[in-house]
Design an enzyme around this catalytic site. Sequence first.
Site, PDB file in Angstrom:
ATOM      1  N   GLU A   1      -4.639   3.543  -1.327  1.00  0.00           N
ATOM      2  CA  GLU A   1      -4.305   4.540  -2.341  1.00  0.00           C
ATOM      3  C   GLU A   1      -5.209   5.764  -2.380  1.00  0.00           C
ATOM      4  O   GLU A   1      -4.882   6.743  -3.053  1.00  0.00           O
ATOM      5  CB  GLU A   1      -4.267   3.873  -3.718  1.00  0.00           C
TER       6      GLU A   1
ATOM      7  N   GLU B   1      -9.821  -9.095  -7.620  1.00  0.00           N
ATOM      8  CA  GLU B   1      -9.200  -8.216  -6.627  1.00  0.00           C
ATOM      9  C   GLU B   1     -10.122  -7.918  -5.454  1.00  0.00           C
ATOM     10  O   GLU B   1      -9.680  -7.803  -4.313  1.00  0.00           O
ATOM     11  CB  GLU B   1      -8.761  -6.916  -7.298  1.00  0.00           C
TER      12      GLU B   1
END
Length: 747
Positions: A516, A667
């Site tokens: 991203e 994560e």
Amino acid sequence: MKARLVRLACLAAAALFAIPAVAATDPSFLLTGTSENFGSYFPGYLANGHFSVMTSPRGTEPDRSYMVAFMDYAKGDISRPAAIPGWNEVDYNPGGGWLNSTRLDAKIFAGYAQTLDMHDATLTTRYRFDYANKSTGVEVQSFVSQADPHLAAIRFTITPKFSGDVALSFPIRLWSEHQPRFPIGSMSGDQMIAAVIASGQNLDNKPVPTPDRAAVWYPGYTRVLSDDGDAKTLTLWLDGRAEQGLAMAEAAALQLPAGIAVKSATVTKGPYKLSLDLVVHVEQGRRYAFTKYVAVSREGWGGDAKADLALATQARIDGFDRLLARHRDAWHALWQSDIVVDGDPAVQKAVHSDLYYLLSNTTVGTAWPMGACALTPNYAGHAFWDSDSWVFPALLLLHPERAKPIVMFRHRTMQPARERARQYGAKGLMYPWESDPQTGVDNTPHFAYGVYREIHVNADVAIAQWQYWLASGDRDWLKRYGWPVIKGVAEFWTSRVTYDKAHDRYEILHVTSPDEAYDDVPNDAFTNAAAQKALRIAVKAARQIGTAPDPQWSRIADRMYIPFDAAAQRHYDFDPSVPHDKITWMGSSLAWLMYPNLDLSMSPQVRRNDFDFQLHELKTHGDDPNEMMMVMLAVGEAELGDGKAAGDWLQRNLVGFLKPPFNVRTETVANNAGYILATSAGYIQSLVYGLTGLRIDGKGLDPAYAPVLPPAWKSLTLKGVSFRGKRYDISIERDAAGKAKLVQRAL
């Protein structure tokens, strides 16, 4: 009143006082914390897909609880899960101080052990509370019922080493609104960081167990509208409403031990706590079990406080053991579908914790998605592509009935997706990067506004719809539910592509890569490949339901540009006109071209070259790698036929990501924001679709490439696979020569 309390104490006394004999649980289902975890205790949770409660060391502290798609809609903010009144709290004072206020110390909480039994989905905490010259044996057992989804229970058992009067409190904690609240719905990234710093906080990585992003991912607010209790019937109840959101209700009923001498029982009401408070007389060496039964509901799922009170009081009549037995039976039925690893206990335990958290957060017969961080406030409870591309495939073969609500959510929220497409000048359905789980409306924080370009989510949605059809074979479902979504997504891509006449190809410009940091690039390889697959799916789906596909869909798919370096014989991450030089948490996204639901067709050499480039970039341009990408490396090695390397990646993905004591998978290694379900789902996929080589495609459950096993493993078995109405056990076993082979046995 005392006579009434005696009757309540005797209610189902035999069931309460008995300690049922329970068979020993397979150790791969047991996670246990000790006093060594006091300083680094990372909370897990108990949940049944409809509501959850976080865990805490004593087993009795007031913990946050959340309901599915129960959201706060405060002005200027994004929607976020509203914490419902805390129902699990129990407190005890033998005369020198309250249990929950006493510091965590191994000498005070002697012989401490807290076990999450994932097979039974229960949390049991045991210790000896030694404080102020008094000693009490304590056992706390709690669960959120899988069989009775509105119900939960906590049993608090004490064995005092003295005789005398003790105080107990059984509160419902009425949380105050989080302060400060930031207008995240309108703040830029710099503005948000400045506001967080001005509040005396920061967004830096913090040592376990302090959450990194609590300043941003705080819970929403449930306003209590009315609350009351009855000391005679030992009950509490309340009605509330999430801030500008749905109504909710909650009730509790307390069951006393047989023969307890009650000195007083009162209801305490205040702005922050509604409580049943007792003073009772205890005798040395006797065992006393107090049980708190709780019922919760929300608008659209259950009734009001009166209805919840009836559920809680009926649970008290049924008794703890009966309620627990139903709950255990429901979980044992779920575990009939399992993944069994023979040869690696560490991987087996991780697999069971990953499955436990996935199953804890799924429902049946609904149209609710999976929040990225499950039933917690992290990532604001929103539905990302995680729901469709990570959680859904992990569940599809083992628990298709629990995968189905994820695709049904996308059908239920077609209208906001249609409106969003119009907003951005597109046609068809344009699903948000972050969908509110109740309404489906875009709730991406303004500081992440650029991810409106991360439009691969739309292809991910369509691919999941098609996967459900392929796995179920339900043509009626496809026609009524799947096809409208698939068609709408194809219309979106048709309107979103750009035709390059000079090269006779279709391009997709101005997108955010899955890696991203690259937030405005042309022709991201993963996005273009996923869009190509979604368009080809639309053609197939149209033919399945007997309608003519739009000719443009095949034309665009056949001419879709997927950037490729002919000299290096590998794909580019995106168009080479944009430098690939940023430090990111993935290094590259080429590994995701091998992602099972996409599995872009390529030669073995190109696959190897893509994989080698991914590893190189991870080392040179990667920082604090994302676990979702890391597990794809195990899939990639399996596809390349290297069982040892695949096993090495499976081991690597246990290090740092699993936070003790309950294997809460974060994560990244350094990120303590909280549980993210996609990481567990990815790990499960690396076994279900990675080592096995299985793909769900037009051929059925297709062994797309030869299976592999890590060298030390004897076998891997997918138990209770469901596919098109039939059930199988599918194993990777070794033949006489030690070579891995796939074996399918009908059930």
